[in-house]
Write an enzyme that holds these catalytic residues in place. Structure first.
Site, PDB file in Angstrom:
ATOM      1  N   SER A  41      51.466  48.106  15.333  1.00 55.78           N
ATOM      2  CA  SER A  41      50.179  48.472  15.358  1.00 55.78           C
ATOM      3  C   SER A  41      50.077  49.954  14.614  1.00 55.78           C
ATOM      4  O   SER A  41      48.698  50.055  14.498  1.00 55.78           O
ATOM      5  CB  SER A  41      49.716  48.854  16.924  1.00 55.78           C
ATOM      6  N   CYS A 158      50.749  47.207  42.214  1.00 55.76           N
ATOM      7  CA  CYS A 158      49.240  46.833  42.497  1.00 55.76           C
ATOM      8  C   CYS A 158      49.294  46.199  43.795  1.00 55.76           C
ATOM      9  O   CYS A 158      48.375  46.170  44.512  1.00 55.76           O
ATOM     10  CB  CYS A 158      48.773  45.919  41.337  1.00 55.76           C
ATOM     11  N   SER A 187      45.650  38.680  35.890  1.00 56.04           N
ATOM     12  CA  SER A 187      45.556  40.059  35.072  1.00 56.04           C
ATOM     13  C   SER A 187      46.491  40.995  35.243  1.00 56.04           C
ATOM     14  O   SER A 187      46.956  41.622  34.486  1.00 56.04           O
ATOM     15  CB  SER A 187      44.299  40.697  35.267  1.00 56.04           C
ATOM     16  N   GLU A 210      58.432  40.878  42.446  1.00 51.52           N
ATOM     17  CA  GLU A 210      57.381  41.368  43.224  1.00 51.52           C
ATOM     18  C   GLU A 210      57.375  41.665  44.600  1.00 51.52           C
ATOM     19  O   GLU A 210      57.064  42.464  45.221  1.00 51.52           O
ATOM     20  CB  GLU A 210      56.039  40.484  42.880  1.00 51.52           C
ATOM     21  N   ARG A 244      51.247  33.778  42.786  1.00 48.29           N
ATOM     22  CA  ARG A 244      50.151  34.017  41.699  1.00 48.29           C
ATOM     23  C   ARG A 244      49.091  32.895  41.790  1.00 48.29           C
ATOM     24  O   ARG A 244      49.494  31.579  41.968  1.00 48.29           O
ATOM     25  CB  ARG A 244      50.883  33.764  40.389  1.00 48.29           C
ATOM     26  N   HIS A 251      43.885  41.050  43.812  1.00 45.69           N
ATOM     27  CA  HIS A 251      44.824  40.862  44.741  1.00 45.69           C
ATOM     28  C   HIS A 251      44.473  40.700  46.271  1.00 45.69           C
ATOM     29  O   HIS A 251      43.933  41.719  46.777  1.00 45.69           O
ATOM     30  CB  HIS A 251      46.021  41.850  44.619  1.00 45.69           C
ATOM     31  N   ASN A 336      43.396  44.662  41.243  1.00 46.72           N
ATOM     32  CA  ASN A 336      44.705  45.035  40.729  1.00 46.72           C
ATOM     33  C   ASN A 336      44.830  45.805  39.493  1.00 46.72           C
ATOM     34  O   ASN A 336      45.724  46.498  39.448  1.00 46.72           O
ATOM     35  CB  ASN A 336      45.574  43.754  40.687  1.00 46.72           C
TER      36      ASN A 336
END
Length: 361
Positions: A41, A158, A187, A210, A244, A251, A336
């Site tokens: 980039s 999060c 997200s 997680e 999920r 969340h 989140n």
């Protein structure tokens, strides 16, 4: 007016990097002057580098469109242009640890959204309303790094934002056992439904790594500094499942709690609604006026109605009720990618500035 601090965003083209840029538009203290990303980039304008991948619902701020993306690996060059950086780089954990430490050693404070340094013993992992005193470990970290102003600070995962603040507010009742199930937005994986069509009308009962984060990170927030490192608390014991769900942002957590000292429902609600922290006391720019709100309606909080409470920086709690096995249960909701990611990191940076840790070079 005091001159704004010059900010760099590391990993500026990804979803969390974009969220940083959206939230920092017109910030009263900070100005984004550098966007840095991968070598592929580098050299393009930010608008060119992001192309059709702008994932925010608000337009790309005009002030960043024509910034030339710098190579995040050119640490000295990037660091020379800024007072501090936010880190949202997408690399392996070892690479993230190395590059964040390299920036810190250029005397550039790093406020990171990444998980790589969350368990580095002298790196503070902070929710400013919960454990701002952990920033005091920075002086020990600077001794290790050999820096005078450079350091790393991180925000936690999060997934814990919708219940760790609640348990903090209830600390005097001594919660000792917690069962939590989190229903996590896509997200959180840096995705939209366009990127991840298989999530439409679907649930995936696994998010890599997680559950361990959700069980362990709150204990680090509640820990204390001993001999220059943060020692996690031992209670409450938390067990967690992370799922999920087909939601873009927000969340939700369903949580069961056992207490040593038995509170009433009314006491629990009062503790939530009166809970304040350093950001509220200092009236920091990104701080929610009311950090935690309790919703009396049986069908709240809801993602569509409540995720943007206090510009996404507040926590919404509902359905506190007695349980037949545990003492109480409740439902929590947090944004989140705002409170749980970029917004939480920005609030950390505001707290660090207010306490004198981040200053102009």
């Amino acid at each position: 007016m005091e001159q704004k601090l010059r900010v760099g965003i590391l990993g500026a083209t990804g979803m969390v990097g974009q969220r940083f840029i959206a939230l920092l538009e017109d910030h009263p203290w900070f100005e984004v002057v550098v966007v840095a990303a991968s070598p592929r980039s580098a050299g393009k304008t930010y608008e060119e580098a992001v192309g059709g991948r702008w994932k925010m619902t608000t337009p790309m701020p005009e002030g960043v469109k024509n910034l030339i993306v710098m190579n995040v690996n050119e640490v000295e060059k990037v660091a020379s242009c800024v007072d501090f950086v936010f880190s949202a780089v997408d690399m392996s954990k070892d690479e993230i640890r190395a590059i964040e430490e390299a920036y810190a050693k250029t005397e550039t404070p790093v406020v990171s959204n990444n998980s790589a340094h969350r368990w580095t013993p002298d790196v503070p992992m902070v929710v400013p309303e919960i454990n701002p005193e952990h920033f005091e470990v920075i002086r020990f970290q600077k001794e290790r790094l050999g820096t005078t102003r450079g350091f790393i600070a991180v925000k936690p995962n999060c997934s814990i934002q919708s219940y760790a603040p609640v348990l903090t507010a209830w600390k005097e009742f001594e919660p000792y056992e917690v069962v939590a199930t989190t229903y996590q937005a896509i997200s959180g994986a840096g995705k939209t439904f366009k990127d991840w069509p298989e999530m439409v009308e679907n649930i995936i009962p696994y998010i890599g790594g997680e559950e361990e984060k959700s069980e362990k990170e709150p204990l680090r927030l509640w820990g204390e500094i001993k001999d220059g490192v943060i020692v996690p608390a031992e209670e409450p014991k938390i067990t967690c499942q992370c799922i999920r769900v087909p939601v873009l942002n927000g969340h939700t957590a369903a949580v069961f709690v056992k207490f040593r000292k038995k509170p009433t429902k009314e006491q629990l609600i009062e503790k939530l609604e009166s809970y304040r922290g350093v950001p509220q006391e200092l009236d920091l720019p990104s701080a929610p006026k009311q950090f935690i709100r309790y919703m009396q309606e049986d069908d709240r909080p809801q993602v569509q109605l409540d995720v943007d409470y206090e510009n996404g920086m507040g926590i919404s709690i509902g359905r506190i009720r007695e349980d037949s096995i545990y003492d109480f249960k409740f439902v929590g909701l947090s944004h989140n990618t705002v409170r749980g990611a970029a917004g939480g990191a920005i609030l950390c940076a505001e707290t660090l500035k207010a306490k004198g840790y981040i200053q102009a070079k």
